[in-house]
Write a protein that holds these residues in place. Structure first.
Motif, PDB file in Angstrom:
ATOM      1  N   LEU A   1      51.386  -0.820  40.520  1.00  0.00           N
ATOM      2  CA  LEU A   1      50.664  -0.652  39.261  1.00  0.00           C
ATOM      3  C   LEU A   1      49.559   0.380  39.465  1.00  0.00           C
ATOM      4  O   LEU A   1      48.737   0.253  40.380  1.00  0.00           O
ATOM      5  N   VAL A   2      49.548   1.406  38.609  1.00  0.00           N
ATOM      6  CA  VAL A   2      48.525   2.439  38.634  1.00  0.00           C
ATOM      7  C   VAL A   2      47.718   2.322  37.349  1.00  0.00           C
ATOM      8  O   VAL A   2      48.289   2.253  36.254  1.00  0.00           O
ATOM      9  N   GLU A   3      46.394   2.276  37.482  1.00  0.00           N
ATOM     10  CA  GLU A   3      45.528   2.206  36.311  1.00  0.00           C
ATOM     11  C   GLU A   3      44.930   3.577  36.030  1.00  0.00           C
ATOM     12  O   GLU A   3      44.314   4.200  36.901  1.00  0.00           O
ATOM     13  N   ARG A   4      45.095   4.040  34.804  1.00  0.00           N
ATOM     14  CA  ARG A   4      44.629   5.369  34.435  1.00  0.00           C
ATOM     15  C   ARG A   4      43.106   5.464  34.528  1.00  0.00           C
ATOM     16  O   ARG A   4      42.386   4.578  34.086  1.00  0.00           O
ATOM     17  N   GLY A   5      42.649   6.546  35.130  1.00  0.00           N
ATOM     18  CA  GLY A   5      41.224   6.788  35.226  1.00  0.00           C
ATOM     19  C   GLY A   5      40.543   6.073  36.374  1.00  0.00           C
ATOM     20  O   GLY A   5      39.384   6.347  36.679  1.00  0.00           O
ATOM     21  N   VAL A   6      41.252   5.146  37.015  1.00  0.00           N
ATOM     22  CA  VAL A   6      40.681   4.391  38.123  1.00  0.00           C
ATOM     23  C   VAL A   6      41.163   4.944  39.458  1.00  0.00           C
ATOM     24  O   VAL A   6      40.430   5.008  40.439  1.00  0.00           O
ATOM     25  N   GLY A   7      42.439   5.353  39.484  1.00  0.00           N
ATOM     26  CA  GLY A   7      42.991   5.971  40.690  1.00  0.00           C
ATOM     27  C   GLY A   7      43.598   4.993  41.668  1.00  0.00           C
ATOM     28  O   GLY A   7      44.093   5.402  42.719  1.00  0.00           O
ATOM     29  N   THR A   8      43.567   3.700  41.348  1.00  0.00           N
ATOM     30  CA  THR A   8      44.161   2.715  42.248  1.00  0.00           C
ATOM     31  C   THR A   8      45.669   2.653  42.057  1.00  0.00           C
ATOM     32  O   THR A   8      46.186   2.937  40.973  1.00  0.00           O
ATOM     33  N   CYS A   9      46.367   2.297  43.120  1.00  0.00           N
ATOM     34  CA  CYS A   9      47.815   2.083  43.068  1.00  0.00           C
ATOM     35  C   CYS A   9      48.105   0.849  43.913  1.00  0.00           C
ATOM     36  O   CYS A   9      48.197   0.932  45.142  1.00  0.00           O
ATOM     37  N   ASP A  10      48.213  -0.301  43.253  1.00  0.00           N
ATOM     38  CA  ASP A  10      48.332  -1.577  43.947  1.00  0.00           C
ATOM     39  C   ASP A  10      49.743  -2.132  43.848  1.00  0.00           C
ATOM     40  O   ASP A  10      50.397  -2.024  42.801  1.00  0.00           O
ATOM     41  N   CYS A  11      50.211  -2.733  44.935  1.00  0.00           N
ATOM     42  CA  CYS A  11      51.480  -3.454  44.916  1.00  0.00           C
ATOM     43  C   CYS A  11      51.196  -4.862  44.412  1.00  0.00           C
ATOM     44  O   CYS A  11      50.488  -5.633  45.061  1.00  0.00           O
ATOM     45  N   ILE A  12      51.715  -5.213  43.230  1.00  0.00           N
ATOM     46  CA  ILE A  12      51.407  -6.511  42.635  1.00  0.00           C
ATOM     47  C   ILE A  12      52.513  -7.536  42.862  1.00  0.00           C
ATOM     48  O   ILE A  12      52.352  -8.710  42.530  1.00  0.00           O
ATOM     49  N   HIS A  13      53.650  -7.097  43.449  1.00  0.00           N
ATOM     50  CA  HIS A  13      54.730  -8.043  43.722  1.00  0.00           C
ATOM     51  C   HIS A  13      55.674  -7.463  44.770  1.00  0.00           C
ATOM     52  O   HIS A  13      55.963  -6.268  44.748  1.00  0.00           O
ATOM     53  N   GLU A  14      56.142  -8.320  45.681  1.00  0.00           N
ATOM     54  CA  GLU A  14      57.130  -7.934  46.683  1.00  0.00           C
ATOM     55  C   GLU A  14      58.336  -8.852  46.599  1.00  0.00           C
ATOM     56  O   GLU A  14      58.209 -10.041  46.307  1.00  0.00           O
ATOM     57  N   ASP A  15      59.533  -8.279  46.873  1.00  0.00           N
ATOM     58  CA  ASP A  15      60.756  -9.062  46.810  1.00  0.00           C
ATOM     59  C   ASP A  15      61.847  -8.295  47.553  1.00  0.00           C
ATOM     60  O   ASP A  15      61.883  -7.061  47.484  1.00  0.00           O
ATOM     61  N   PRO A  16      62.757  -8.969  48.231  1.00  0.00           N
ATOM     62  CA  PRO A  16      63.825  -8.262  48.944  1.00  0.00           C
ATOM     63  C   PRO A  16      64.954  -7.772  48.047  1.00  0.00           C
ATOM     64  O   PRO A  16      65.828  -7.036  48.515  1.00  0.00           O
ATOM     65  N   CYS A  17      64.939  -8.151  46.753  1.00  0.00           N
ATOM     66  CA  CYS A  17      66.106  -7.860  45.904  1.00  0.00           C
ATOM     67  C   CYS A  17      65.760  -7.149  44.600  1.00  0.00           C
ATOM     68  O   CYS A  17      66.488  -7.277  43.606  1.00  0.00           O
ATOM     69  N   ILE A  18      64.666  -6.397  44.566  1.00  0.00           N
ATOM     70  CA  ILE A  18      64.361  -5.632  43.353  1.00  0.00           C
ATOM     71  C   ILE A  18      64.553  -4.139  43.640  1.00  0.00           C
ATOM     72  O   ILE A  18      63.715  -3.306  43.328  1.00  0.00           O
ATOM     73  N   CYS A  19      65.719  -3.820  44.195  1.00  0.00           N
ATOM     74  CA  CYS A  19      66.050  -2.437  44.547  1.00  0.00           C
ATOM     75  C   CYS A  19      66.250  -1.556  43.323  1.00  0.00           C
ATOM     76  O   CYS A  19      66.207  -0.330  43.410  1.00  0.00           O
ATOM     77  N   ASN A  20      66.512  -2.172  42.165  1.00  0.00           N
ATOM     78  CA  ASN A  20      66.777  -1.427  40.930  1.00  0.00           C
ATOM     79  C   ASN A  20      66.028  -2.123  39.800  1.00  0.00           C
ATOM     80  O   ASN A  20      66.612  -2.639  38.863  1.00  0.00           O
ATOM     81  N   ALA A  21      64.700  -2.131  39.895  1.00  0.00           N
ATOM     82  CA  ALA A  21      63.864  -3.034  39.095  1.00  0.00           C
ATOM     83  C   ALA A  21      63.889  -2.754  37.596  1.00  0.00           C
ATOM     84  O   ALA A  21      63.643  -3.659  36.792  1.00  0.00           O
ATOM     85  N   HIS A  22      64.141  -1.521  37.180  1.00  0.00           N
ATOM     86  CA  HIS A  22      64.149  -1.189  35.746  1.00  0.00           C
ATOM     87  C   HIS A  22      62.882  -1.692  35.055  1.00  0.00           C
ATOM     88  O   HIS A  22      62.946  -2.358  34.021  1.00  0.00           O
ATOM     89  N   THR A  23      61.718  -1.405  35.598  1.00  0.00           N
ATOM     90  CA  THR A  23      60.466  -1.909  35.034  1.00  0.00           C
ATOM     91  C   THR A  23      60.322  -1.522  33.563  1.00  0.00           C
ATOM     92  O   THR A  23      60.534  -0.365  33.191  1.00  0.00           O
ATOM     93  N   GLN A  24      59.973  -2.501  32.709  1.00  0.00           N
ATOM     94  CA  GLN A  24      59.757  -2.260  31.285  1.00  0.00           C
ATOM     95  C   GLN A  24      58.588  -3.104  30.802  1.00  0.00           C
ATOM     96  O   GLN A  24      58.627  -4.334  30.880  1.00  0.00           O
TER      97      GLN A  24
END
Length: 338
Positions: free
Chosen positions: A115-138
């Motif tokens: 997750l990247v927040e505009r204007g803040v510059g952070t890029c944080d991993c908010i979730h890990e999983d061995p099976c989200i190789c094709n996450a299709h984030t929406q």
């Protein structure tokens, strides 16, 4: 969605720049190149589109195209040395957040949602999983604080990143939700053991909390009738419901207002439009897409309706090469669907 696919996992990185992004005006068909960047199919909601391009000093820039004017603006940046983004990033409706997935490690096998927040510059991993190789984030198109994530249970990769299985044979594909920015997970009772595994094609229904998707069915590839149908809707806390009985489709999407859905399937790459509310549908046209491995997703229809419902846009490799088509919709054609 092919379980037999083999090859290295492809990720968008800060290298190369070989896609043009072109605006085309309905009816007049005038075109304008408005950007150039690495392959990236983003999801956004405010009459815009986002793409990635290489900036100075190894920075990866996420650029917004205003589809009304063709103007571009850098909205997010990823610092040099970052792993990059996958080919399905998403931007929240208010433009505050960019979300994407990427590999963390192949030994052990781990993927992350960033997750990247505009204007803040952070890029944080908010979730890990061995099976989200094709996450299709929406992002949901309403409040914009919920991410829908595709979960390819049982996917396998070799230590060098070569894909062994895109999805497992035992459990198959499902979906879950991530709260932003906390990363809280909500599991959904879809996929095995509740329904057949998902095909890997899904979308939010307008600004609601309902999702529409297709599940695996042999009829989707043969064109034979499917008595139950394979188009399903679900919302958190509710039981799924099945619509459009009698047909089996593959790719599916909805209009931004949520009034209609578009889906494609065999035979002859038929494209249907229907109502998520009533379940009624109609065949609009045949794309004659061949669904062969030669062109992959570039030859698949991926149909959508223009915002005024006057045009149905789709891809097809009917001539032997992938091209974009637009079918004119007669006024009143969808009157009976609501």
């Amino acid at each position: 969605f092919d379980k037999a696919v083999r090859g290295p996992l492809r990720r968008v990185r800060a290298i190369g720049g070989d896609w043009d992004y072109v605006l085309c005006e309905f009816g007049l068909w005038r075109t304008q190149v408005v950007g150039r960047g690495v392959p990236c199919v983003g999801v956004s909601y405010q009459g815009d589109h986002y793409f990635a391009r290489n900036g100075a000093d190894g920075v990866l820039e996420i650029v917004r195209i205003d589809l009304n004017t063709g103007n571009t603006e850098v909205r997010f940046t990823l610092a040099a040395g970052h792993r990059g983004i996958d080919c399905h990033p998403a931007v929240s409706p208010d433009g505050r957040y960019l979300a994407f997935s990427n590999v963390l490690s192949f030994a052990p096998q781990r993927f992350g949602v960033f997750l990247v927040e505009r204007g803040v510059g952070t890029c944080d991993c908010i979730h890990e999983d061995p099976c989200i190789c094709n996450a299709h984030t929406q992002f949901d198109a309403g409040r914009g604080r919920t991410l829908m994530i595709q979960h390819n249970r049982g996917c396998e990769f070799a230590p060098d990143g070569t894909m062994v299985k895109c999805v497992g044979d035992k459990d198959g594909c499902t979906l879950f939700l991530l709260e932003v920015p906390s990363g809280k997970v909500t599991r959904l009772p879809i996929g095995l053991p509740h329904t057949a595994p998902l095909t890997g094609h899904e979308a939010w229904v307008g600004r609601s909390d309902e999702m529409i998707f297709t599940v695996e069915s042999p009829s989707a590839y043969t064109g034979e009738p499917d008595a139950e149908g394979n188009i399903i809707l679900i919302r958190p806390g509710a039981k799924h419901r099945r619509i459009a009985q009698g047909v089996a489709m593959m790719h599916i999407g909805t209009t931004p207002c949520g009034r209609y859905f578009c889906a494609d399937g065999n035979p002859k790459g038929r494209i249907i439009v229907g109502s998520p509310r009533t379940g009624r549908f109609m065949e609009v046209c045949l794309s004659y897409a061949q669904y062969t491995p030669k062109f992959g997703q570039k030859g698949h229809p991926h149909a959508y309706l223009s915002a005024d419902f006057r045009w149905l846009v789709f891809n097809s490799d009917r001539t032997g090469t992938p091209q974009v088509y637009a079918a004119a919709i007669p006024k009143g054609l969808f009157a009976g669907l609501d």
